[in-house]
Design an enzyme around this catalytic site. Structure first.
Site, PDB file in Angstrom:
ATOM      1  N   VAL A  13     -11.423 -47.087  13.394  1.00  0.00           N
ATOM      2  CA  VAL A  13     -11.117 -47.449  12.003  1.00  0.00           C
ATOM      3  C   VAL A  13     -12.172 -46.871  11.059  1.00  0.00           C
ATOM      4  CG1 VAL A  13     -10.799 -49.373  10.390  1.00  0.00           C
ATOM      5  CG2 VAL A  13      -9.921 -49.553  12.737  1.00  0.00           C
ATOM      6  N   ARG A  44     -24.320 -47.546  16.866  1.00  0.00           N
ATOM      7  CA  ARG A  44     -25.218 -47.744  18.003  1.00  0.00           C
ATOM      8  C   ARG A  44     -25.647 -46.419  18.622  1.00  0.00           C
ATOM      9  NH1 ARG A  44     -22.707 -52.040  22.013  1.00  0.00           N
ATOM     10  NH2 ARG A  44     -20.866 -50.969  21.293  1.00  0.00           N
ATOM     11  N   GLU A 125      -8.260 -58.030   4.444  1.00  0.00           N
ATOM     12  CA  GLU A 125      -6.846 -57.661   4.658  1.00  0.00           C
ATOM     13  C   GLU A 125      -6.628 -56.985   6.015  1.00  0.00           C
ATOM     14  OE1 GLU A 125      -3.997 -58.031   2.233  1.00  0.00           O
ATOM     15  OE2 GLU A 125      -3.279 -57.856   4.270  1.00  0.00           O
ATOM     16  N   GLY A 130      -3.046 -54.954  10.556  1.00  0.00           N
ATOM     17  CA  GLY A 130      -3.395 -53.578  10.188  1.00  0.00           C
ATOM     18  C   GLY A 130      -3.059 -53.200   8.764  1.00  0.00           C
ATOM     19  N   GLY A 183      -2.312 -45.081  26.193  1.00  0.00           N
ATOM     20  CA  GLY A 183      -3.253 -45.404  25.107  1.00  0.00           C
ATOM     21  C   GLY A 183      -2.789 -46.544  24.214  1.00  0.00           C
ATOM     22  N   ASP A 197      -6.041 -62.268  20.455  1.00  0.00           N
ATOM     23  CA  ASP A 197      -5.982 -61.482  19.222  1.00  0.00           C
ATOM     24  C   ASP A 197      -4.943 -62.095  18.262  1.00  0.00           C
ATOM     25  OD1 ASP A 197      -6.416 -58.626  17.849  1.00  0.00           O
ATOM     26  OD2 ASP A 197      -4.268 -58.987  17.924  1.00  0.00           O
ATOM     27  N   LYS A 201      -5.390 -64.092  14.495  1.00  0.00           N
ATOM     28  CA  LYS A 201      -4.618 -63.722  13.308  1.00  0.00           C
ATOM     29  C   LYS A 201      -3.809 -64.915  12.795  1.00  0.00           C
ATOM     30  CE  LYS A 201      -4.408 -58.899  14.788  1.00  0.00           C
ATOM     31  NZ  LYS A 201      -3.683 -57.927  15.614  1.00  0.00           N
TER      32      LYS A 201
HETATM   33  N1  HSE Z   1      -5.217 -54.867  19.464  1.00  0.00           N
HETATM   34  C1  HSE Z   1      -4.432 -55.201  18.327  1.00  0.00           C
HETATM   35  C2  HSE Z   1      -2.969 -54.967  18.618  1.00  0.00           C
HETATM   36  C3  HSE Z   1      -4.778 -54.422  17.095  1.00  0.00           C
HETATM   37  O1  HSE Z   1      -2.602 -54.544  19.713  1.00  0.00           O
HETATM   38  O2  HSE Z   1      -2.178 -55.238  17.733  1.00  0.00           O
HETATM   39  C4  HSE Z   1      -5.980 -54.932  16.419  1.00  0.00           C
HETATM   40  O3  HSE Z   1      -5.827 -56.271  16.062  1.00  0.00           O
END
Ligand code: HSE
Length: 428
Positions: A13, A44, A125, A130, A183, A197, A201
């Site tokens: 990003v 890093r 945001e 995304g 990927g 995740d 959210k």
């Molecule tokens: N890893 C997340 C997804 C994207 O697969 O939607 C970042 O939040």
């Protein structure tokens, strides 16, 4: 006038943020009314960023935050050191733009307090879905409305896997391997496939939608690792498909309001707009009193899409700084209680292999009745020595539905519980 920006992190990003900032510098200046100057990028491993001008690179994130900057953009992810760095920046009056969902889902109150103490802005945001503008619409465009429900697909990795399982009939492990090879899944996919995740959210969405502090620990969470080809096939037979949903609801029980937030796989009708959301896309429905239903759809991950949301926030906080104003702070005045999943009304689909003899259907049905769970639809198909029995319930407290399934699994006539899955969308 110029706004000095420090960036923390420069991965997928961050690299796109640097690119867009450079390529669109003139447009951004015109839109903001002053220029944006990137004054440092903390990383890093400095040698890994050949596209970033060498004089901007530093390994000392703390010093960069404490230097003469107006805005800190954070795209490191994770709790520490991001939490300490951003709290320091906000207390010092520096505006923060972050894509860090885990941090916001656990420590939003602390960050907002730090922002409030100095009058700085906190925008995030990019932390949810995304590129999709979702938090600004909830925080600002819908600030005059009353939101009752936010439901959607907020994780692209799991949506890719479930979509692929649905089209190929393949198993979870095999499909995850393919997603990793292509990927679409991270090397360590745990945060995605176990629902962490999406739960982060969901906590952020619920906090904003219901003006209540909701943290990741308040979110009921199930991932997709237990979804089987049998579940997918059962859904298909009923004209449904399986999606990992994040559901944030305002619940009214006899005039007492609470908030229920959950992430779990669910069967939805193939005709439902969320069923058509394929691959790594995200989509979120918002239901509000006056606005009615709204749907937000787009790319929920990836470098450039997420950078678009970061840049939008950067423009907003830069404008605020130049005019001496401030964006919205935390709004948690409603402070609604959190309702545990056991007390949330859901609907179940249960698919069983049972003995095909007199009285079996009635013994199964009586367990539903004992738990005060009303059956909406039953389908039975006989086979050689046994029968397939599919039951879809009406809404009932999740605790009652679970107890029903547990008891049915122990009935002598039930050979196998083939699939148990919550059902969302219209009543069957
Ligand atoms: N890893 C997340 C997804 C994207 O697969 O939607 C970042 O939040």
């Amino acid at each position: 006038m110029s706004v000095k920006v420090a960036m923390l992190g420069c991965g997928t990003v961050g690299a796109q943020v640097v690119r867009l900032l450079t390529e669109q510098a003139d447009d951004l200046t015109a839109r903001i009314g002053g220029s944006v100057e990137l004054v440092g990028v903390a990383v890093r491993r400095p040698h890994r960023h050949p596209d970033v001008p060498a004089h901007l690179i530093t390994t000392d994130a703390a010093a960069l935050v404490e230097s003469d900057v107006d805005v800190v953009v954070e795209v490191i992810g994770g709790i520490e050191p991001a939490r300490t760095l951003l709290t320091t920046a906000l207390r010092a009056g520096k505006s923060v733009v972050t894509a860090n969902k885990a941090l916001l889902a656990e420590h939003a109150a602390e960050l907002f307090a730090a922002a409030g103490s100095s009058g700085a802005d906190l925008y995030f945001e990019a932390a949810v879905a995304g590129a999709i503008p979702l938090l600004r619409p909830l925080r600002e465009s819908l600030a005059g409305d009353r939101i009752n429900r936010v439901m959607g697909i907020v994780n692209g990795t799991t949506n890719y896997i479930l979509s692929a399982m649905d089209s190929s009939g393949a198993g979870y492990a095999e499909t995850l391997d393919e997603a990793s090879r292509l990927g679409y899944a991270e090397a360590d996919p745990t945060a995605d496939v176990d629902g962490y995740d999406a739960a982060s959210k969901a906590a952020i969405l619920a906090s904003i939608a219901f003006h209540t502090r909701v943290t990741a620990a308040d979110v009921y969470r199930e991932g997709i690792t237990s979804v089987t080809p049998a579940d997918i096939a059962a859904a298909r037979t009923l004209g449904r498909t399986i999606k990992l949903l994040a559901i944030c609801e305002r619940v009214d029980t006899d005039g007492v309001e609470s908030v229920a937030v959950r992430v779990h796989p669910a069967m939805i009708p193939r005709s439902h707009p969320l069923a058509g959301v394929g691959g790594a896309f995200n989509a979120v429905f918002v239901e509000a009193d006056a606005a009615g239903s709204l749907m937000f759809y787009g790319q929920g991950a990836g470098g450039a899409p997420t950078a678009s949301a970061v840049l939008g926030d950067l423009v907003a906080v830069s404008r605020n700084r130049l005019v001496g104003g401030r964006g919205p702070g935390e709004s948690a005045y409603a402070a609604l209680p959190i309702r545990p999943i056991s007390q949330v009304d859901t609907r179940y689909h249960v698919s069983l292999d049972v003995a095909d003899r007199a009285g079996v259907l009635s013994s199964v049905a009586s367990v539903f009745a004992e738990h005060d769970v009303s059956i909406a639809a039953v389908r039975q198909r006989g086979r050689a020595n046994d029968a397939s029995l599919v039951i879809v319930t009406h809404s009932a407290p999740d605790r009652a539905l679970r107890s029903t399934v547990d008891k049915i699994a122990g009935l002598p006539a039930v050979h196998d519980v083939v699939s148990v899955m919550r059902v969302e969308g219209e009543e069957p």
